[in-house]
Design a protein around this motif. Structure first.
Motif, PDB file in Angstrom:
ATOM      1  N   ALA A  99      39.713  -8.802  47.995  1.00 41.15           N
ATOM      2  CA  ALA A  99      39.906 -10.278  48.130  1.00 41.15           C
ATOM      3  C   ALA A  99      38.966 -11.138  47.132  1.00 41.15           C
ATOM      4  CB  ALA A  99      39.323 -10.920  49.746  1.00 41.15           C
ATOM      5  N   VAL A 103      40.733 -14.480  45.725  1.00 43.48           N
ATOM      6  CA  VAL A 103      40.704 -15.515  46.720  1.00 43.48           C
ATOM      7  C   VAL A 103      40.709 -16.889  46.019  1.00 43.48           C
ATOM      8  CG1 VAL A 103      38.123 -15.333  46.725  1.00 43.48           C
ATOM      9  CG2 VAL A 103      39.291 -16.186  48.647  1.00 43.48           C
ATOM     10  N   THR A 151      38.412 -15.989  54.159  1.00 40.31           N
ATOM     11  CA  THR A 151      39.611 -15.344  53.857  1.00 40.31           C
ATOM     12  C   THR A 151      39.710 -14.214  55.007  1.00 40.31           C
ATOM     13  OG1 THR A 151      40.840 -13.772  52.166  1.00 40.31           O
ATOM     14  CG2 THR A 151      38.488 -13.592  52.263  1.00 40.31           C
TER      15      THR A 151
END
Length: 167
Positions: A99, A103, A151
């Motif tokens: 991520a 992100v 996230t």
């Protein structure tokens, strides 16, 4: 991995050089009193959002706010990983490492550090952080760009706080 947990409030990454100046929560804390009356802990609680700064002696501490998520630090990625939901640590670590590359960062600030910091529950005094519930983090002195985002995917939910040396 070593993780730091909160008793309900924010975590704090405080400069090791200024640690003894953090007093934590005041004795006899009154839930009816304004948060600013809760001492240093109240100043940390007053931070809105995922990240914020508070003065500690001649330095700045980084407040990890929003929710009292269990947190670790990944030194290779310079990343605070805050566990919101996952079936396992391994699954969360893998998701975080993926991520962080894509992100969309939601918050950003600049943080000046003079070296190592200690991550601990902000309710505790810095001179005596809770035994077994703090992390010593080696950072090079300087200015860091600090970015934060929440996230999630189907199986993992996390807050990422990324440190990037500023030019």
């Amino acid at each position: 991995m070593d993780w730091v947990e909160s008793g309900g409030g924010p975590l704090l990454a405080a400069p090791a050089s200024q640690l003894a100046r953090w007093e934590g929560a005041t004795d006899g804390e009154d839930d009816e009193a304004p948060v600013e009356a809760w001492g240093d802990y109240g100043r940390a609680c007053a931070v809105e959002g995922y990240i914020g700064l508070v003065g500690i002696g001649g330095g700045q501490g980084l407040v990890l706010g929003d929710e009292p998520a269990t947190t670790t630090y990944l030194p290779d990625e310079r990343l605070f990983l805050r566990w919101a939901a996952a079936d396992s640590e391994a699954e969360l670590l893998q998701a975080a490492r993926s991520a962080v590359r894509g992100v969309e960062w939601e918050e950003e600030l600049s943080w000046d550090v003079d070296g190592a910091v200690v991550l601990f529950d902000s309710a505790w005094p810095g001179a005596t952080p809770e035994p077994g519930n703090h992390l010593n983090i080696d950072l090079a002195p300087g200015r860091y760009r600090v970015r934060a985002a929440y996230t999630r995917d189907d199986r993992t939910w996390m807050i990422l706080v990324h440190l990037q040396p500023a030019p």
